[in-house]
Design an enzyme around this catalytic site. Structure first.
Site, PDB file in Angstrom:
ATOM      1  N   ARG A   1      19.998  21.008  35.466  1.00 38.65           N
ATOM      2  CA  ARG A   1      19.488  22.141  36.161  1.00 38.65           C
ATOM      3  C   ARG A   1      18.540  22.947  35.285  1.00 38.65           C
ATOM      4  O   ARG A   1      18.521  22.882  34.114  1.00 38.65           O
ATOM      5  CB  ARG A   1      20.941  22.851  36.479  1.00 38.65           C
ATOM      6  CG  ARG A   1      21.558  23.400  35.439  1.00 38.65           C
ATOM      7  CD  ARG A   1      21.210  24.919  34.784  1.00 38.65           C
ATOM      8  NE  ARG A   1      22.098  25.150  33.651  1.00 38.65           N
ATOM      9  CZ  ARG A   1      21.422  25.193  32.487  1.00 38.65           C
ATOM     10  NH1 ARG A   1      20.320  24.512  32.254  1.00 38.65           N
ATOM     11  NH2 ARG A   1      21.972  25.749  31.321  1.00 38.65           N
TER      12      ARG A   1
ATOM     13  N   HIS B   1      24.597  19.529  36.430  1.00 41.91           N
ATOM     14  CA  HIS B   1      23.623  18.267  35.952  1.00 41.91           C
ATOM     15  C   HIS B   1      24.180  17.083  36.534  1.00 41.91           C
ATOM     16  O   HIS B   1      25.220  17.164  37.133  1.00 41.91           O
ATOM     17  CB  HIS B   1      23.764  18.398  34.422  1.00 41.91           C
ATOM     18  CG  HIS B   1      23.403  19.332  33.544  1.00 41.91           C
ATOM     19  ND1 HIS B   1      22.376  20.152  33.690  1.00 41.91           N
ATOM     20  CD2 HIS B   1      24.170  20.317  32.839  1.00 41.91           C
ATOM     21  CE1 HIS B   1      22.540  21.124  32.973  1.00 41.91           C
ATOM     22  NE2 HIS B   1      23.544  21.169  32.278  1.00 41.91           N
TER      23      HIS B   1
ATOM     24  N   SER C   1      27.812  20.402  23.428  1.00 45.86           N
ATOM     25  CA  SER C   1      27.461  20.786  24.864  1.00 45.86           C
ATOM     26  C   SER C   1      27.824  20.236  25.999  1.00 45.86           C
ATOM     27  O   SER C   1      28.578  19.204  25.942  1.00 45.86           O
ATOM     28  CB  SER C   1      25.661  20.457  24.789  1.00 45.86           C
ATOM     29  OG  SER C   1      25.486  19.072  25.182  1.00 45.86           O
ATOM     30  N   CYS C   2      27.598  20.973  27.291  1.00 46.37           N
ATOM     31  CA  CYS C   2      28.252  20.388  28.406  1.00 46.37           C
ATOM     32  C   CYS C   2      27.832  18.716  28.700  1.00 46.37           C
ATOM     33  O   CYS C   2      28.836  17.991  28.906  1.00 46.37           O
ATOM     34  CB  CYS C   2      27.663  21.021  29.456  1.00 46.37           C
ATOM     35  SG  CYS C   2      25.757  21.273  29.638  1.00 46.37           S
TER      36      CYS C   2
END
Length: 353
Positions: free
Chosen positions: A169, A221, A140-141
Site C-alpha cells: 500500500r 499489502h 515489519s508487517c
C-alpha cells in the site's frame, strides 16, 4: 504478578499495542508517551490511559494544549518492566540510552535495523531465543507474514526456496491526505527488496528473494509467491502444513472475498476493533500445487499484524512465559484471533429437512 508495560509512541501501531496490552490478563498498561498534543493523544486521555510527555518540548506543547499529563517519559520508565517503542522509523534507536539508564527492557518495531537490537522476533519462529533478553525487534508487517507462512512450510520440511512479489500500500489510511501515490505503481529500486533479507534475520536458512512495488491504494499489502518444494507434494499436504501454523486465516474467492477491500470490510462486519486483521489472510482456493512447485497469494494488514507479535515479545523479554506456544495461545485467545473468519459451508446432504 502482571508485567508493567509502557508504550512510547501513540500512533498507528502504538495505539493498537496499547489496546492489546489492556486486554491481556497478565499485563498492565501503565501509560503511553508521545510528542503529539492533538486529537490522537486526546483519544488516549478519553480512554482513561495515563499520558506522558516523551520530550521536554512535548511537555510544553501538551501543557499549552490543555492535555492532562501524568508526567514525563522518565517518570513513566521508572514505573515499568517493559517499554514498547512504536515511535517513527529510526527514533527508537535514539531512545535506547534512556531505556538502558532506567533498567527497563524494550521491544522495538521493524522500522529499526536488526543491528540496533541484535535480535529480530516472530513468535512462532524464535520465541525461545528472546526469553530474558533486554531488547528485541518485532520485524515489519510484510516480514512477519513471510515468517508465518514460509516458516510454516519450512518447518514441515516442504520448502526449498521462495520467490515472491509484494504489492505494498502507498501509505496508511490515516495519512493519505499528507501524500501518497496516485494513478501509478512504483517498483522498489533493488532486487531483492528488503523484506527477504529481513526475514532471514529470523529464519537464517530461508532461501527467499522478494520483489516489491508500491501501488496507489492504502488498504493492506498483497503477496504473490512461487515456492519450490523439497519434493513433489499434494495440495492437501501444503494446506495441512499451513493450517497447523498459528495466525494464518483462510479465505476463499468463492465466498466473495475477491479483493483486498472485501476482507477489510469483513473485518468491520466481524466487529474487529478499527477493522483490524491480526492474521495473515490466505486465499485457500487460489493455492495451487504442481508436483514440487506451489503458488499462493495472501493479504497483510500492515496496521495490525505485528500487534500479537509485540505482545508475545513483551512476555518473552520479561521471562514470565518461557514457552512460545503458550504465549501465542494466550495472546490469540485474548484478541479473538481465528483460523477462519466465516462458518464452514453446510453441504446440502448435511442439512436437516
Amino acid at each position: 504478578m502482571s508485567i508493567r508495560v509502557a508504550v512510547n509512541g501513540y500512533g498507528v501501531i502504538g495505539k493498537r499495542v496499547a489496546d492489546a496490552v489492556r486486554l491481556m490478563p497478565d499485563m498492565d498498561l501503565v501509560g503511553v508517551a508521545d510528542v503529539a498534543s492533538d486529537w490522537r493523544i486526546r483519544t488516549a486521555v478519553g480512554l482513561d490511559i495515563d499520558v506522558y510527555a516523551a520530550t521536554t518540548p512535548a511537555t510544553a506543547a501538551m501543557r499549552e494544549a490543555g492535555v492532562s499529563m501524568a508526567g514525563s517519559l522518565a517518570d513513566l520508565l521508572g514505573q515499568i518492566d517493559v517499554v514498547v517503542d512504536t515511535t517513527p522509523k529510526k527514533v527508537a534507536a535514539t531512545n535506547l540510552p534512556s531505556y538502558r539508564a532506567a533498567g527497563v527492557k524494550a521491544v522495538l518495531q521493524g522500522g529499526e535495523s536488526h543491528a540496533t537490537t541484535g535480535h529480530s522476533f516472530v513468535a512462532q519462529a524464535n520465541y525461545a531465543s528472546a526469553v530474558g533478553r533486554d531488547l528485541t525487534r518485532v520485524v515489519s508487517c510484510n516480514t512477519t507474514s513471510m515468517v508465518r507462512v514460509l516458516g510454516a512450510l519450512q518447518g514441515a520440511g516442504l520448502l526449498a526456496r521462495a520467490r515472491g512479489v509484494l504489492i505494498r500500500r502507498a501509505t496508511d489510511p490515516g495519512e493519505s491526505h499528507q501524500g501518497g501515490i496516485m494513478n501509478t505503481l512504483v517498483p522498489e529500486s533493488t532486487i531483492p527488496s528488503h523484506q527477504g533479507p529481513d526475514a532471514q534475520t529470523v529464519l537464517p536458512d530461508l532461501d527467499v528473494v522478494t520483489i516489491a512495488a508500491k501501488a496507489s491504494h492504502t488498504q493492506t499489502h498483497a503477496h504473490f509467491w512461487t515456492l519450490q518444494l523439497t519434493r513433489s507434494a499434494s495440495r492437501q499436504e501444503v494446506l495441512e502444513a499451513l493450517r497447523a501454523a498459528p495466525r494464518i486465516a483462510f479465505i476463499r474467492m468463492t465466498d466473495g472475498l475477491t479483493a483486498l477491500n472485501t476482507t477489510v470490510e469483513l473485518m468491520r462486519d466481524l466487529g474487529r476493533p478499527r477493522g483490524d486483521m491480526w492474521e495473515v489472510a490466505l486465499w485457500e482456493d487460489v493455492l495451487s500445487v504442481a508436483e514440487a512447485e506451489a503458488f499462493l497469494t495472501y493479504q497483510v494488514h500492515n496496521e495490525a499484524i505485528v500487534v500479537p507479535e509485540t505482545i508475545d515479545a513483551i512476555r518473552a523479554l520479561s521471562g514470565t512465559v518461557t514457552d512460545g506456544a503458550t504465549s501465542i495461545a494466550m495472546t490469540d485467545k485474548a484478541l479473538g484471533m481465528r483460523h477462519r473468519f466465516l462458518p464452514a459451508p453446510v453441504r446440502l446432504h448435511d442439512r436437516v429437512h
